[in-house]
Design a protein around this motif. Structure first.
Motif, short mmCIF file in Angstrom:
data_model
loop_
_atom_site.label_atom_id
_atom_site.label_comp_id
_atom_site.label_asym_id
_atom_site.label_seq_id
_atom_site.Cartn_x
_atom_site.Cartn_y
_atom_site.Cartn_z
N SER A 240 2.18 -7.27 2.34
CA SER A 240 0.85 -7.56 1.78
C SER A 240 0.85 -7.52 0.26
CB SER A 240 -0.16 -6.55 2.32
OG SER A 240 0.01 -5.27 1.71
N GLY A 241 1.85 -6.83 -0.34
CA GLY A 241 1.89 -6.69 -1.79
C GLY A 241 0.97 -5.61 -2.31
N LEU A 242 0.37 -4.82 -1.42
CA LEU A 242 -0.54 -3.76 -1.81
C LEU A 242 0.14 -2.40 -1.68
CD1 LEU A 242 -3.76 -4.91 0.11
CD2 LEU A 242 -3.21 -5.33 -2.30
N SER A 243 -0.38 -1.44 -2.37
CA SER A 243 0.06 -0.07 -2.14
C SER A 243 -0.50 0.39 -0.81
CB SER A 243 -0.43 0.84 -3.26
OG SER A 243 -1.85 0.97 -3.20
N ALA A 244 0.06 1.45 -0.27
CA ALA A 244 -0.42 1.98 1.00
C ALA A 244 -1.89 2.36 0.91
CB ALA A 244 0.43 3.18 1.43
N GLU A 245 -2.28 2.96 -0.23
CA GLU A 245 -3.66 3.35 -0.41
C GLU A 245 -4.59 2.14 -0.45
OE1 GLU A 245 -6.48 5.80 -3.61
OE2 GLU A 245 -4.31 5.65 -3.92
N GLU A 246 -4.19 1.10 -1.20
CA GLU A 246 -5.00 -0.11 -1.29
C GLU A 246 -5.09 -0.78 0.08
OE1 GLU A 246 -4.12 -1.69 -5.84
OE2 GLU A 246 -2.66 -2.08 -4.24
N GLY B 294 6.83 -8.70 15.23
CA GLY B 294 6.01 -7.52 15.39
C GLY B 294 6.33 -6.57 14.24
N ALA B 295 5.51 -6.59 13.20
CA ALA B 295 5.76 -5.79 12.01
C ALA B 295 5.24 -4.37 12.20
CB ALA B 295 5.10 -6.42 10.80
N THR B 296 5.99 -3.40 11.72
CA THR B 296 5.48 -2.04 11.68
C THR B 296 4.42 -1.93 10.59
OG1 THR B 296 7.11 -1.27 10.07
CG2 THR B 296 7.73 -1.17 12.42
N MET B 297 3.70 -0.85 10.59
CA MET B 297 2.70 -0.64 9.56
C MET B 297 3.34 -0.67 8.18
SD MET B 297 -0.50 -0.07 8.69
CE MET B 297 -1.39 0.59 10.11
N GLU B 298 4.48 -0.01 8.04
CA GLU B 298 5.16 0.03 6.74
C GLU B 298 5.60 -1.36 6.30
OE1 GLU B 298 5.77 1.99 9.32
OE2 GLU B 298 4.87 3.84 8.54
N GLU B 299 6.15 -2.14 7.24
CA GLU B 299 6.59 -3.50 6.90
C GLU B 299 5.39 -4.37 6.52
OE1 GLU B 299 10.50 -3.86 9.81
OE2 GLU B 299 8.49 -4.31 10.59
N MET B 300 4.30 -4.21 7.24
CA MET B 300 3.11 -5.02 6.97
C MET B 300 2.54 -4.69 5.59
SD MET B 300 -0.08 -5.61 9.57
CE MET B 300 -0.59 -3.89 9.58
N ILE B 301 2.51 -3.43 5.25
CA ILE B 301 2.01 -3.04 3.92
C ILE B 301 2.88 -3.66 2.84
CG2 ILE B 301 1.70 -1.10 2.34
CD1 ILE B 301 0.87 0.57 4.79
#
Length: 541
Positions: free
Chosen positions: A377-383, A367-374
């Motif tokens: 993903s290799g993307l910036s938070a904005e992307e 269960g990944a947090t939003m921060e961990e998932m971002i």
């Protein structure tokens, strides 16, 4: 190919009824609707349009672009319609006005009219701008699904045109239980879209008649107007199905649909858990969340496997499978890899999906947090938010990428196994007492595996569905699973055709919410159906 076929328009009721199935008195329903329309509007309808609900025998993977196996059911949405007849002493109706009534007494008459938008002066003529305003609240009201169907017709056929849609009278009735997971909402949108197309002359007398595939795509977009990001399976099943068969629908590299005959000797029994499931209400924590988890899981898996993914690319698990195998012929009109090759690579995907588990984590489900998932993903938070969160609302603190990908890949393989078994049995011409029985038992096993995966890995089942599917197996079903989005709604069971009555009796006696239900009240919540035909239109003389 059924996606390229025209929408059937009947002028002979005998032929029409013959295509619908045998468990409902279709003739009585259609005649009653036409008579009631004439009572309410003072003349006969010009058309009655039909769109069936559907069941899914193996599914919940269409938004990952894997193939699915739904079937249309005999229960449906019917809409009688005709252009509004203006009264001599009345104020003229606004262009495209709609006067909609519902045969069910709890629904009140609705009147609404679209308003054309003026294109801003600073917008070039070749830039598409939505040309109509029609208020469609994202609320669970029947008229909003009618409006959603209308909107697509307005946008596709009347934007930038000097011709306006005609005022129309509608009378709606339906036998698909709402909130049951049998796609009553998709059937309503398909039927509404068809009604407005028919009334405005878009199904006949033109050289570019709308195809079944085009109706599916339009209905998909229309249903998004009420807040549901559908993968297209519900609409395709409602439009493209044929009698006595499930429909193998693929979405990648293009939309295709081909019938797959079910072995003889069994029918489908739908049973409502009586826990209402509505994607528009539960989407943030349910359906839409699973779409996001599945898409992000695909990106993370692609990166893990060394597959390049563009920063703005919303890659799906089906596309990951294709790129993993250097799949070719996936351009416009391409067929992609054949079924045996796809089955082979899916069997190998289990090990790859395991790589979505975090190393050393105490939570194997990941269960990944939003921060961990971002970060994964290799993307910036904005992307990341632009690609995955800007177009859909979700409500979660943790995202289970591993379990969702595990379900999708295993379910995709079950779809292909189910289809192959049906086709092999049909070719063999098996006797129901021998080969068909073996096939039906194996099909049931695949359905049971699917239910387990839906409950454990996709977590879209619930206590009521878990109990109802187990009771169905105890009552003699070959297999039983949830159908539809889940989190409530219906189950579908594969039941020996000579045991249907006893099966329904056992379920009515053992499923607690059914206690005390008899007659019509019971048949509303549990009923047998054979696979039916898809959407169609009847034109009155």
């Amino acid at each position: 190919m059924s996606a390229q076929e025209a929408i059937p328009i009947y002028t002979n009721l005998t032929d029409l009824y013959a295509s619908l199935g045998t468990s409902l008195n279709h003739a009585e329903r259609w005649a009653n609707l036409a008579e009631e329309f004439e009572k309410r509007f003072g003349r006969k309808p010009e058309y009655i349009v039909r769109a069936p609900g559907r069941v899914n025998l193996i599914e919940h993977i269409d938004y990952a672009l894997f193939g699915v196996l739904p079937a249309a059911i005999e229960r449906d949405i019917l809409i009688a319609c005709a252009p509004t007849t203006p009264l001599a002493d009345a104020t003229p109706h606004a262009p495209g006005s709609v006067f909609a009534e519902n045969l069910h007494p709890k629904y009140t008459r609705q009147e609404f009219a679209p308003a054309p938008k003026a294109k801003p002066s600073n917008v070039d003529d070749d830039v598409h701008v939505e040309g109509w305003h029609l208020d469609i609240p994202q609320q669970l009201r029947w008229e909003n699904y009618v409006k959603a169907g209308y909107y697509g017709v307005l946008e596709n056929y009347f934007t930038g045109s000097e011709v306006h849609p005609v005022p129309v009278d509608l009378l709606v009735t339906g036998s698909v239980p709402a909130g049951s997971g049998l796609s009553s909402s998709a059937a309503m949108v398909v039927a509404s879209t068809l009604a407005f197309l028919a009334i405005n002359g878009k199904l006949e007398g033109t050289t570019d008649k709308i195809t079944k595939g085009e109706l599916v795509k339009m209905s998909m977009e229309n249903e998004k107007r009420v807040g549901v990001n559908s993968g297209g399976m519900d609409q395709a099943a409602s439009v493209m199905s044929v009698p006595s068969s499930v429909l193998y629908i693929t979405f990648y590299p293009s939309l295709t649909a081909s019938p797959t005959p079910l072995p003889g000797g069994a029918v489908l029994v739908c049973a409502h858990s009586l826990k209402v499931s509505d994607k528009a209400l539960t989407a943030k924590k349910g359906y839409n969340l699973r779409v996001v988890e599945t898409l992000v899981g695909a990106r993370v898996l692609a990166r893990t496997l060394g597959i390049p993914v563009g920063a703005r690319e919303k890659i799906t698990l089906r596309e990951v499978v294709g790129k993993l195998t250097a799949e070719t012929d996936v351009g416009a009109g391409g067929k992609g890899m054949d079924v045996p090759a796809l089955m082979d690579v899916l069997q190998k995907m289990a090990a790859a999906v395991e790589q979505l588990k975090p190393s050393g984590s105490a939570d194997p489900d990941f269960g990944a947090t939003m921060e961990e998932m971002i970060a994964m993903s290799g993307l910036s938070a904005e992307e990341f938010h632009e690609v995955y969160m800007s177009w859909v609302e979700v409500d979660a603190t943790h995202f289970r990428l591993y379990k969702r990908a595990k379900h999708v890949c295993s379910e995709a393989l079950r779809v292909l196994k189910f289809r192959k078994l049906c086709l092999d049995t049909a070719v063999a011409g098996a006797d129901p007492a021998a080969g068909n029985l073996v096939a039906l038992k194996e099909l049931g096993r695949l359905m049971n595996e699917s239910q387990t995966s839906c409950a454990d890995d996709f977590e879209c089942s619930c206590e009521e569905l878990d109990l109802l599917t187990q009771l169905a197996r105890d009552a003699g079903a070959y297999g039983s699973r949830l159908t539809g989005a889940g989190w409530g709604g219906c189950t579908v069971s594969l039941v020996p055709e000579d045991e249907v009555d006893s099966f329904i009796k056992k379920i009515s006696e053992t499923y607690p919410p059914y206690k005390g239900l008899v007659g019509d009240a019971l048949s509303e919540v549990i009923f047998a159906t054979r696979p039916s035909t898809g959407a169609c239109v009847y034109k009155f003389d």
